[in-house]
Design an enzyme around this catalytic site. Sequence first.
Site, PDB file in Angstrom:
ATOM      1  N   LYS A  79       7.760  10.068 -11.015  1.00 34.22           N
ATOM      2  CA  LYS A  79       7.298   9.366  -9.823  1.00 34.22           C
ATOM      3  C   LYS A  79       8.532   8.959  -9.025  1.00 34.22           C
ATOM      4  O   LYS A  79       9.623   8.793  -9.610  1.00 34.22           O
ATOM      5  CB  LYS A  79       6.516   8.119 -10.268  1.00 34.22           C
ATOM      6  CG  LYS A  79       5.499   7.608  -9.294  1.00 34.22           C
ATOM      7  CD  LYS A  79       4.130   8.232  -9.420  1.00 34.22           C
ATOM      8  CE  LYS A  79       3.199   7.616  -8.394  1.00 34.22           C
ATOM      9  NZ  LYS A  79       1.891   8.216  -8.346  1.00 34.22           N
ATOM     10  N   GLY A 179      -8.756  -2.334  -1.471  1.00 37.16           N
ATOM     11  CA  GLY A 179      -7.850  -1.324  -0.926  1.00 37.16           C
ATOM     12  C   GLY A 179      -8.659  -0.143  -0.422  1.00 37.16           C
ATOM     13  O   GLY A 179      -9.213   0.622  -1.214  1.00 37.16           O
ATOM     14  N   VAL A 180      -8.753  -0.036   0.907  1.00 38.91           N
ATOM     15  CA  VAL A 180      -9.517   1.091   1.465  1.00 38.91           C
ATOM     16  C   VAL A 180      -8.576   2.011   2.242  1.00 38.91           C
ATOM     17  O   VAL A 180      -8.751   2.275   3.422  1.00 38.91           O
ATOM     18  CB  VAL A 180     -10.719   0.618   2.340  1.00 38.91           C
ATOM     19  CG1 VAL A 180     -11.898   0.279   1.469  1.00 38.91           C
ATOM     20  CG2 VAL A 180     -10.345  -0.560   3.235  1.00 38.91           C
ATOM     21  N   GLY A 181      -7.544   2.454   1.521  1.00 38.70           N
ATOM     22  CA  GLY A 181      -6.630   3.454   2.076  1.00 38.70           C
ATOM     23  C   GLY A 181      -7.235   4.824   1.860  1.00 38.70           C
ATOM     24  O   GLY A 181      -8.464   4.997   1.942  1.00 38.70           O
ATOM     25  N   VAL A 183      -7.630   6.831  -0.907  1.00 40.52           N
ATOM     26  CA  VAL A 183      -8.580   6.994  -2.021  1.00 40.52           C
ATOM     27  C   VAL A 183      -9.769   6.036  -1.863  1.00 40.52           C
ATOM     28  O   VAL A 183     -10.929   6.433  -2.033  1.00 40.52           O
ATOM     29  CB  VAL A 183      -7.901   6.741  -3.384  1.00 40.52           C
ATOM     30  CG1 VAL A 183      -8.891   6.964  -4.516  1.00 40.52           C
ATOM     31  CG2 VAL A 183      -6.692   7.637  -3.563  1.00 40.52           C
TER      32      VAL A 183
HETATM   33  P1  NAD Z   1      -2.922   4.216   0.534  1.00 37.64           P
HETATM   34  O1  NAD Z   1      -1.569   3.791   0.958  1.00 37.64           O
HETATM   35  O2  NAD Z   1      -3.591   5.280   1.313  1.00 37.64           O
HETATM   36  O3  NAD Z   1      -3.910   2.963   0.469  1.00 37.64           O
HETATM   37  C1  NAD Z   1      -3.595   1.744  -0.126  1.00 37.64           C
HETATM   38  C2  NAD Z   1      -4.421   0.680   0.582  1.00 37.64           C
HETATM   39  O4  NAD Z   1      -4.282  -0.543  -0.127  1.00 37.64           O
HETATM   40  C3  NAD Z   1      -3.960   0.418   2.018  1.00 37.64           C
HETATM   41  O5  NAD Z   1      -5.064   0.402   2.895  1.00 37.64           O
HETATM   42  C4  NAD Z   1      -3.275  -0.946   1.927  1.00 37.64           C
HETATM   43  O6  NAD Z   1      -3.355  -1.679   3.139  1.00 37.64           O
HETATM   44  C5  NAD Z   1      -4.067  -1.597   0.817  1.00 37.64           C
HETATM   45  N1  NAD Z   1      -3.373  -2.681   0.132  1.00 37.64           N
HETATM   46  C6  NAD Z   1      -2.071  -2.794  -0.199  1.00 37.64           C
HETATM   47  N2  NAD Z   1      -1.848  -3.954  -0.856  1.00 37.64           N
HETATM   48  C7  NAD Z   1      -3.055  -4.557  -0.975  1.00 37.64           C
HETATM   49  C8  NAD Z   1      -3.489  -5.765  -1.586  1.00 37.64           C
HETATM   50  N3  NAD Z   1      -2.633  -6.586  -2.202  1.00 37.64           N
HETATM   51  N4  NAD Z   1      -4.807  -6.077  -1.512  1.00 37.64           N
HETATM   52  C9  NAD Z   1      -5.687  -5.248  -0.888  1.00 37.64           C
HETATM   53  N5  NAD Z   1      -5.328  -4.093  -0.288  1.00 37.64           N
HETATM   54  C10 NAD Z   1      -4.033  -3.764  -0.337  1.00 37.64           C
HETATM   55  O7  NAD Z   1      -2.800   4.647  -1.009  1.00 37.64           O
HETATM   56  P2  NAD Z   1      -3.758   5.608  -1.854  1.00 37.64           P
HETATM   57  O8  NAD Z   1      -3.135   6.943  -1.892  1.00 37.64           O
HETATM   58  O9  NAD Z   1      -5.159   5.439  -1.416  1.00 37.64           O
HETATM   59  O10 NAD Z   1      -3.561   4.992  -3.329  1.00 37.64           O
HETATM   60  C11 NAD Z   1      -4.257   3.833  -3.750  1.00 37.64           C
HETATM   61  C12 NAD Z   1      -3.983   3.590  -5.230  1.00 37.64           C
HETATM   62  O11 NAD Z   1      -4.440   4.726  -5.999  1.00 37.64           O
HETATM   63  C13 NAD Z   1      -2.503   3.445  -5.588  1.00 37.64           C
HETATM   64  O12 NAD Z   1      -2.348   2.572  -6.662  1.00 37.64           O
HETATM   65  C14 NAD Z   1      -2.104   4.853  -6.015  1.00 37.64           C
HETATM   66  O13 NAD Z   1      -0.969   4.851  -6.848  1.00 37.64           O
HETATM   67  C15 NAD Z   1      -3.358   5.269  -6.753  1.00 37.64           C
HETATM   68  N6  NAD Z   1      -3.535   6.716  -6.854  1.00 37.64           N
HETATM   69  C16 NAD Z   1      -3.603   7.475  -5.737  1.00 37.64           C
HETATM   70  C17 NAD Z   1      -3.791   8.846  -5.850  1.00 37.64           C
HETATM   71  C18 NAD Z   1      -3.954   9.730  -4.655  1.00 37.64           C
HETATM   72  O14 NAD Z   1      -4.403  10.879  -4.804  1.00 37.64           O
HETATM   73  N7  NAD Z   1      -3.623   9.270  -3.440  1.00 37.64           N
HETATM   74  C19 NAD Z   1      -3.885   9.437  -7.126  1.00 37.64           C
HETATM   75  C20 NAD Z   1      -3.852   8.621  -8.261  1.00 37.64           C
HETATM   76  C21 NAD Z   1      -3.671   7.253  -8.108  1.00 37.64           C
END
Ligand code: NAD
Length: 351
Positions: A79, A179-181, A183
């Site tokens: 990572k 967290g509504v990013g 995923v």
């Molecule tokens: P992203 O950056 O697209 O979304 C993250 C979201 O979380 C954002 O909207 C952000 O504003 C919000 N956030 C940050 N801190 C916060 C808090 N304290 N409280 C509430 N919301 C908060 O990231 P993503 O790619 O959607 O990943 C989300 C999680 O899933 C991470 O932990 C990542 O490591 C894990 N993950 C992602 C993937 C993938 O395919 N993208 C795969 C496996 C695991």
Amino acid sequence: MPSIFAGNDQHEEITFFHDKKINLKVIVGIHDTTLGPALGGTRFWHYAHEYAALQDVLRLSRGMTYKSALAGLNLGGGKAVIIGDARKIKNKTLLHHYGLILNKMHGRYITSEDVNITIDDIAEVSQKSSHVVGLPLAKGGSGDPSSLTAYGTYLGMKAAAKGVYGIESLSKKKIGVEGVGKVGAYLLSLLHKENATVFITDTSSTRLKHIQKNYPFVQVIPREDFYTYDMDIYAPCALGATLNTETIPLLKCKIIAGAANNQLADEALHGQQLFDRDIVYAPDILINAGGVMNVYEELYGPYNKNKAQQRVETIFEKCFNILQQSSQTKTPPHIIAKKMALQRLHEAKPC
Ligand code: NAD
């Protein structure tokens, strides 16, 4: 300060890069390459200090080793973190310089999307480096892994629901998505289709506005009220360590199933606390593996979406079995999941 190298989880390689020309600071963690090259996404985050960034990359890369081992993939755990505020400093030049940094590792580490790194960013990095996956379909890649990460998480959640309620349907279940990013948003759409009642929270007001535009019915919960909210299922989809000594006593849910990496602040302590409280925890290393399963098909292509999807669908059965085993043996599920991963690593290690 305790040693970060303590315990039996030592890393093979940790590299700090500092591109002084543009003040780009990167840490790459390679945990274990027994099963294959180290693969895991890049996180772009404004850490309070560099020690926090180091701790994060160590935890994240270790998690990737177990995740890929458990998923049956021939990949090692790695990572990277880019230190800084993505909203302020992320641009094409920086992403190109990051690609040049990746080249210095000669493929020992392969990257993909994570927090604050999108598919467009990955396409930009690929202008300078071939050690990337999760490229757009139009560029011969497998697309954004987030949708299959969400799908696997959703299946893990359904498996947990089957264990707890005797039925896998999530219809009418009250589900809190933190967290509504990338995923979290995909997960929300799957839950909506299944007629669940979804609450969301996020630190980004821009993100919340964007989601509410597409899902006007969804209820937004203020951050400070989220953990005490009355919900059946809590889905952590933001950053890690949200299951900790402060939050666990507040939770009212029966199930925790989310996509965030490293949800347990302290694996041994907080995994046991959840178990003692009768809260079923679907282990993150198991149910958020959909994304790495998808990019695996790209890496050893030609990419075949059906194959990737079929692999992700194995998460339901695996999760259900681990949770069953957990209640039969009175062992927290994350311990069973990690043991299975370690077993595979042990069998693959040369004598
Ligand atoms: P992203 O950056 O697209 O979304 C993250 C979201 O979380 C954002 O909207 C952000 O504003 C919000 N956030 C940050 N801190 C916060 C808090 N304290 N409280 C509430 N919301 C908060 O990231 P993503 O790619 O959607 O990943 C989300 C999680 O899933 C991470 O932990 C990542 O490591 C894990 N993950 C992602 C993937 C993938 O395919 N993208 C795969 C496996 C695991």
